[in-house]
Scaffold this motif. Structure first.
Motif, PDB file in Angstrom:
ATOM      1  N   MET A   1       0.850  -1.186   0.000  1.00  0.00           N
ATOM      2  CA  MET A   1       0.000   0.000   0.000  1.00  0.00           C
ATOM      3  C   MET A   1       0.887   1.238   0.000  1.00  0.00           C
ATOM      4  SD  MET A   1      -2.707   1.378   2.916  1.00  0.00           S
ATOM      5  CE  MET A   1      -3.838   0.011   2.732  1.00  0.00           C
ATOM      6  N   MET A   2       0.602   2.159  -0.898  1.00  0.00           N
ATOM      7  CA  MET A   2       1.299   3.444  -0.872  1.00  0.00           C
ATOM      8  C   MET A   2       0.356   4.490  -0.282  1.00  0.00           C
ATOM      9  SD  MET A   2       3.168   5.634  -3.922  1.00  0.00           S
ATOM     10  CE  MET A   2       4.676   4.656  -3.919  1.00  0.00           C
ATOM     11  N   VAL A   3       0.869   5.238   0.695  1.00  0.00           N
ATOM     12  CA  VAL A   3       0.082   6.289   1.337  1.00  0.00           C
ATOM     13  C   VAL A   3       0.760   7.618   1.067  1.00  0.00           C
ATOM     14  CG1 VAL A   3      -0.875   7.160   3.508  1.00  0.00           C
ATOM     15  CG2 VAL A   3      -0.659   4.681   3.148  1.00  0.00           C
ATOM     16  N   GLU A   4       0.047   8.501   0.351  1.00  0.00           N
ATOM     17  CA  GLU A   4       0.578   9.834   0.072  1.00  0.00           C
ATOM     18  C   GLU A   4       0.008  10.831   1.067  1.00  0.00           C
ATOM     19  OE1 GLU A   4       0.183  11.896  -3.951  1.00  0.00           O
ATOM     20  OE2 GLU A   4      -0.896  13.275  -2.615  1.00  0.00           O
ATOM     21  N   TYR A   5       0.886  11.624   1.678  1.00  0.00           N
ATOM     22  CA  TYR A   5       0.418  12.696   2.541  1.00  0.00           C
ATOM     23  C   TYR A   5       1.414  13.847   2.531  1.00  0.00           C
ATOM     24  CZ  TYR A   5       3.497  10.328   5.947  1.00  0.00           C
ATOM     25  OH  TYR A   5       4.558   9.727   6.581  1.00  0.00           O
ATOM     26  N   SER A   6       1.059  14.909   3.121  1.00  0.00           N
ATOM     27  CA  SER A   6       1.802  16.173   3.246  1.00  0.00           C
ATOM     28  C   SER A   6       1.581  17.086   2.044  1.00  0.00           C
ATOM     29  CB  SER A   6       3.297  15.952   3.480  1.00  0.00           C
ATOM     30  OG  SER A   6       3.862  17.142   3.986  1.00  0.00           O
ATOM     31  N   SER A   7       2.175  16.765   0.877  1.00  0.00           N
ATOM     32  CA  SER A   7       1.968  17.507  -0.372  1.00  0.00           C
ATOM     33  C   SER A   7       2.098  19.021  -0.191  1.00  0.00           C
ATOM     34  CB  SER A   7       0.584  17.176  -0.964  1.00  0.00           C
ATOM     35  OG  SER A   7       0.415  15.792  -1.088  1.00  0.00           O
ATOM     36  N   PRO A   8       3.244  19.488   0.298  1.00  0.00           N
ATOM     37  CA  PRO A   8       3.390  20.932   0.525  1.00  0.00           C
ATOM     38  C   PRO A   8       3.717  21.690  -0.757  1.00  0.00           C
ATOM     39  CG  PRO A   8       5.430  19.828   1.059  1.00  0.00           C
ATOM     40  CD  PRO A   8       4.455  18.745   0.649  1.00  0.00           C
ATOM     41  N   ASN A   9       3.485  22.989  -0.722  1.00  0.00           N
ATOM     42  CA  ASN A   9       3.952  23.898  -1.770  1.00  0.00           C
ATOM     43  C   ASN A   9       5.238  24.549  -1.286  1.00  0.00           C
ATOM     44  OD1 ASN A   9       1.640  23.459  -3.363  1.00  0.00           O
ATOM     45  ND2 ASN A   9       0.515  25.057  -2.285  1.00  0.00           N
ATOM     46  N   THR A  10       6.166  24.793  -2.195  1.00  0.00           N
ATOM     47  CA  THR A  10       7.451  25.355  -1.771  1.00  0.00           C
ATOM     48  C   THR A  10       7.428  26.877  -1.736  1.00  0.00           C
ATOM     49  OG1 THR A  10       8.282  25.212  -4.046  1.00  0.00           O
ATOM     50  CG2 THR A  10       8.789  23.377  -2.573  1.00  0.00           C
ATOM     51  N   ASN A  11       6.241  27.464  -1.576  1.00  0.00           N
ATOM     52  CA  ASN A  11       6.170  28.916  -1.463  1.00  0.00           C
ATOM     53  C   ASN A  11       5.773  29.361  -0.057  1.00  0.00           C
ATOM     54  OD1 ASN A  11       3.548  27.817  -1.904  1.00  0.00           O
ATOM     55  ND2 ASN A  11       2.769  29.883  -2.227  1.00  0.00           N
ATOM     56  N   LYS A  12       5.706  28.394   0.891  1.00  0.00           N
ATOM     57  CA  LYS A  12       5.282  28.775   2.240  1.00  0.00           C
ATOM     58  C   LYS A  12       5.601  27.642   3.201  1.00  0.00           C
ATOM     59  CE  LYS A  12       0.657  27.232   0.921  1.00  0.00           C
ATOM     60  NZ  LYS A  12      -0.723  27.626   0.640  1.00  0.00           N
TER      61      LYS A  12
ATOM     62  N   MET B   1      -3.455   2.312  -3.610  1.00  0.00           N
ATOM     63  CA  MET B   1      -2.897   3.668  -3.557  1.00  0.00           C
ATOM     64  C   MET B   1      -3.867   4.556  -2.787  1.00  0.00           C
ATOM     65  SD  MET B   1      -0.442   5.749  -4.500  1.00  0.00           S
ATOM     66  CE  MET B   1      -0.513   7.296  -3.571  1.00  0.00           C
ATOM     67  N   VAL B   2      -3.373   5.165  -1.708  1.00  0.00           N
ATOM     68  CA  VAL B   2      -4.218   5.984  -0.837  1.00  0.00           C
ATOM     69  C   VAL B   2      -3.696   7.418  -0.832  1.00  0.00           C
ATOM     70  CG1 VAL B   2      -5.119   6.308   1.495  1.00  0.00           C
ATOM     71  CG2 VAL B   2      -4.725   3.984   0.613  1.00  0.00           C
ATOM     72  N   TYR B   3      -4.565   8.359  -1.187  1.00  0.00           N
ATOM     73  CA  TYR B   3      -4.239   9.783  -1.150  1.00  0.00           C
ATOM     74  C   TYR B   3      -4.863  10.394   0.104  1.00  0.00           C
ATOM     75  CZ  TYR B   3      -3.084   9.397  -6.169  1.00  0.00           C
ATOM     76  OH  TYR B   3      -2.555   9.048  -7.388  1.00  0.00           O
ATOM     77  N   VAL B   4      -4.051  10.909   1.006  1.00  0.00           N
ATOM     78  CA  VAL B   4      -4.565  11.601   2.189  1.00  0.00           C
ATOM     79  C   VAL B   4      -4.634  13.088   1.839  1.00  0.00           C
ATOM     80  CG1 VAL B   4      -4.199  12.088   4.644  1.00  0.00           C
ATOM     81  CG2 VAL B   4      -3.527   9.863   3.681  1.00  0.00           C
ATOM     82  N   VAL B   5      -5.807  13.519   1.442  1.00  0.00           N
ATOM     83  CA  VAL B   5      -6.007  14.889   0.955  1.00  0.00           C
ATOM     84  C   VAL B   5      -7.361  15.376   1.468  1.00  0.00           C
ATOM     85  CG1 VAL B   5      -6.108  16.395  -1.067  1.00  0.00           C
ATOM     86  CG2 VAL B   5      -4.676  14.350  -1.123  1.00  0.00           C
ATOM     87  N   GLY B   6      -7.440  16.657   1.787  1.00  0.00           N
ATOM     88  CA  GLY B   6      -8.645  17.245   2.354  1.00  0.00           C
ATOM     89  C   GLY B   6      -9.879  17.081   1.488  1.00  0.00           C
ATOM     90  N   ASN B   7     -11.047  17.188   2.141  1.00  0.00           N
ATOM     91  CA  ASN B   7     -12.311  16.927   1.435  1.00  0.00           C
ATOM     92  C   ASN B   7     -12.669  17.970   0.393  1.00  0.00           C
ATOM     93  OD1 ASN B   7     -13.123  19.052   3.092  1.00  0.00           O
ATOM     94  ND2 ASN B   7     -14.317  17.744   4.469  1.00  0.00           N
ATOM     95  N   GLU B   8     -11.955  19.097   0.358  1.00  0.00           N
ATOM     96  CA  GLU B   8     -12.229  20.079  -0.708  1.00  0.00           C
ATOM     97  C   GLU B   8     -11.710  19.591  -2.059  1.00  0.00           C
ATOM     98  OE1 GLU B   8      -8.025  21.207   0.425  1.00  0.00           O
ATOM     99  OE2 GLU B   8      -9.792  20.273   1.345  1.00  0.00           O
ATOM    100  N   GLN B   9     -10.934  18.493  -2.040  1.00  0.00           N
ATOM    101  CA  GLN B   9     -10.387  17.937  -3.280  1.00  0.00           C
ATOM    102  C   GLN B   9     -11.115  16.667  -3.727  1.00  0.00           C
ATOM    103  OE1 GLN B   9      -8.011  19.248  -5.241  1.00  0.00           O
ATOM    104  NE2 GLN B   9      -7.978  21.044  -3.922  1.00  0.00           N
ATOM    105  N   GLU B  10     -12.302  16.410  -3.201  1.00  0.00           N
ATOM    106  CA  GLU B  10     -13.023  15.191  -3.583  1.00  0.00           C
ATOM    107  C   GLU B  10     -13.300  15.148  -5.091  1.00  0.00           C
ATOM    108  OE1 GLU B  10     -16.463  14.842  -1.116  1.00  0.00           O
ATOM    109  OE2 GLU B  10     -15.315  14.159   0.634  1.00  0.00           O
ATOM    110  N   TYR B  11     -13.702  16.273  -5.646  1.00  0.00           N
ATOM    111  CA  TYR B  11     -13.972  16.332  -7.086  1.00  0.00           C
ATOM    112  C   TYR B  11     -12.703  16.023  -7.877  1.00  0.00           C
ATOM    113  CZ  TYR B  11     -15.187  18.170 -11.684  1.00  0.00           C
ATOM    114  OH  TYR B  11     -15.388  18.304 -13.028  1.00  0.00           O
TER     115      TYR B  11
END
Length: 596
Positions: free
Chosen positions: A116-127, A349-359
């Protein structure tokens, strides 16, 4: 084998012997005995009544008698209509405790379930990372730990969003207003320094827009015509064209940010096995979009932009490449998914991403499937709720976020102040140990408060509530662990530290029995947390176990118990409670101090 598994097997044997019924395991219904009746577990006998051709009460009575006579684990029973309430013998519970203590990996599944691959964090390099990232990272890391305990080989991964217009905004602001400032010259972490210039860009940009509007321009047009925005867009185009000067600036500033991120991750106690960068994956995504365009799966508009028509899927149309040929997030995610499945034999494959990205993830799944990738339909979006503050939502561009570094530092400081009197009473405590206790307690309070909430719900973060040493908090559970460890240290000179005399006839009181039962639930709790992708299940269990132990500790002496076998039993039971608390908290990414 758990008590439920043991009883289920016995019930199947009993109905075969009594009524010649070949029962399946799923027909055996077990539940905790209701408080108003005597017993530990209840068997629902209705599934066997028709085949037995007897009244429910008679079936319950006969079944109870057979189990008592043949199972050697039932001390007594009582039948209430179609419900058979069973009291389990003390000997069985003691053997359960022995087996738990002997199992080095108690709670972990022995099943091998794939990768299982779990993706989390996903930061932007501008902050820098903020409170929203804290919830994301804590959930992602805990989910990875829980899934490993459930038999998955887990690869923890991160996708760093290191390119795009938002990155160029920080770069441009630094070029114009930075005067060569560096993390070394400013004394700031690199991610904080770059974040300041992202805020500076927004401030200067808004001033330009306001000036254009004051001159008579429409606001929407002013936003497009503002010189800073045009320069940022030109910089992005240069970056995609490989402009040497822009790329050199980008590498320098991103290097500052990565050093800052690494420091934050270390303090937070999270890690990754593989990091992907959007700057590498977006080109793969563009290739796939161009292939899809050539194969007629996407289409190009008159302005040269590329789109996917998803109306047949009940959705709308999705932009994949802009008019100038630059990529969007969807393009990057297509490329990242392709590379990941090339790199690893991923089963889930599991994406840990907020619910505003469901679409977004619905669309990603459809597009990958349309492009012919077999894993497209199998992607899992672990959608979690947002973290809200008492004074409203956070806004990165305006600099009103709760910074992750500042938050962790404040939590540690709060723990330092609150626990100062307690820590100073510890014998021979050194300043270094006191500081380490404050770190574990402060971060434990933060992590537990965030993880105890159902991950799919929005939550209100209140630091003051999180660090209370009473109630459903991390410090309360940590203190329970430290209390047990203190008792065990005091008992080290006792000959009866290990309880081995299971034939001594020692009996269990209600609190001792309740603790062993609670400990016996741990493997099922870990499985439930894995099935539901919910660290909150582990939190609830750890809190209940800590409450059970404190109730037991309040009512019964351990070290001063005069009976040697009883004292040894209580020490063994306490040791197992401490071990399971530590393991449960580790699944949450929380450390437990030996002393508090």
């Amino acid at each position: 084998m758990t008590i439920e598994q043991t009883l289920s097997s016995l019930v199947i044997k009993a109905v075969k012997a009594l009524y010649d019924i070949d029962a399946a395991p799923q027909q055996v219904q077990l539940q905790k005995t209701r408080p108003e009746f005597e017993g530990n577990l209840t068997v629902v006998v209705f599934p066997f009544v028709k085949a037995a051709r007897k009244a429910p009460a008679q079936v319950a009575e006969e079944l109870g008698q057979w189990l008592q006579d043949n199972g050697q684990i039932i001390s007594k029973f009582n039948a209430v209509q179609g419900f058979l309430n069973l009291s389990i013998s003390d000997r069985f519970w003691l053997e359960q405790l022995r087996d738990m203590a002997a199992n080095e990996h108690y709670g972990d599944s022995t099943e091998q379930r794939g990768l299982m691959m779990v993706e989390y964090s996903s930061p932007n390099t501008n902050k820098p990372l903020h409170l929203g990232h804290v919830r994301n990272n804590l959930l992602g890391y805990s989910i990875a730990q829980i899934q490993e305990a459930n038999g998955w080989q887990v690869v923890k991964t991160n996708i760093v969003n290191d390119r795009g217009i938002h990155i160029c905004k920080s770069m441009l602001a630094w070029q114009k207003f930075g005067n060569g400032e560096t993390p070394e010259s400013s004394g700031k972490k690199g991610d904080h320094l770059i974040g300041d210039y992202y805020v500076r860009f927004d401030k200067e940009y808004k001033a330009q827009v306001a000036e254009l509007v004051a001159g008579g321009m429409d606001e929407e047009q002013a936003k497009k015509e503002a010189p800073l925005m045009k320069e940022a867009q030109a910089m992005l185009l240069k970056w995609e064209q490989g402009d040497a000067e822009v790329r050199a600036l980008w590498e320098k500033m991103n290097g500052w940010v990565y050093a800052g991120f690494d420091e934050t991750y270390r303090q937070m106690g999270v890690s990754f096995d593989k990091i992907y960068y959007e700057s590498n994956t977006y080109l793969e995504g563009k290739k796939e979009v161009e292939r899809g365009l050539a194969e007629g799966k996407f289409y190009r508009r008159a302005d040269n932009s590329v789109w996917a028509d998803l109306t047949a899927n009940g959705l709308d149309e999705k932009l994949l490449l802009r008019t100038d040929g630059t990529s969007v997030y969807m393009t990057q995610d297509i490329g990242t998914a392709k590379l990941r499945f090339q790199d690893y034999p991923i089963d889930k494959m599991v994406y840990v991403v907020g619910n505003e990205q469901e679409y977004h993830f619905k669309v990603l799944s459809i597009l990958l499937d349309r492009l012919g990738f077999p894993f497209g339909k199998e992607l899992v979006h672990f959608s979690y709720g947002m973290v809200e503050l008492p004074n409203g939502k956070m806004k990165s561009r305006e600099g009103t976020v709760v910074d992750a570094d500042d938050l962790m530092a404040a939590m540690i400081q709060d723990a330092r102040e609150i626990s100062k009197d307690k820590v100073n009473t510890l014998p021979d405590v050194t300043p270094a140990e006191a500081e380490e206790i404050a770190r574990k307690v402060g971060l434990g309070a933060l992590k537990y408060f965030i993880l105890k909430v159902d991950p799919r719900k929005n939550m209100l973060f209140n630091p003051a509530e999180s660090i209370d040493f009473n109630g459903n908090t991390g410090p309360f559970i940590q203190y329970t662990y430290a209390r047990i460890r203190s008792v065990l240290r005091k008992a080290q000179g006792m000959d009866e530290l290990r309880f081995t005399n299971y034939d001594s006839g020692v009996s269990l009181n209600e609190k001792e029995l309740g603790l062993i039962q609670r400990l016996g639930e741990f493997p099922a709790v870990v499985k439930q947390a894995g099935d539901e992708f919910s660290p909150a299940v582990i939190c609830n269990y750890a809190y209940a176990l800590a409450c059970d132990f404190n109730s037991f500790y309040h009512d019964h002496s351990i070290l001063n118990e005069p009976d040697a076998d009883k004292r040894a039993l209580r020490l063994a039971l306490s040791a197992e409670v401490a071990r399971v608390i530590a393991r449960a908290m580790a699944l949450l990414g929380i450390e437990v101090p030996e002393r508090m």
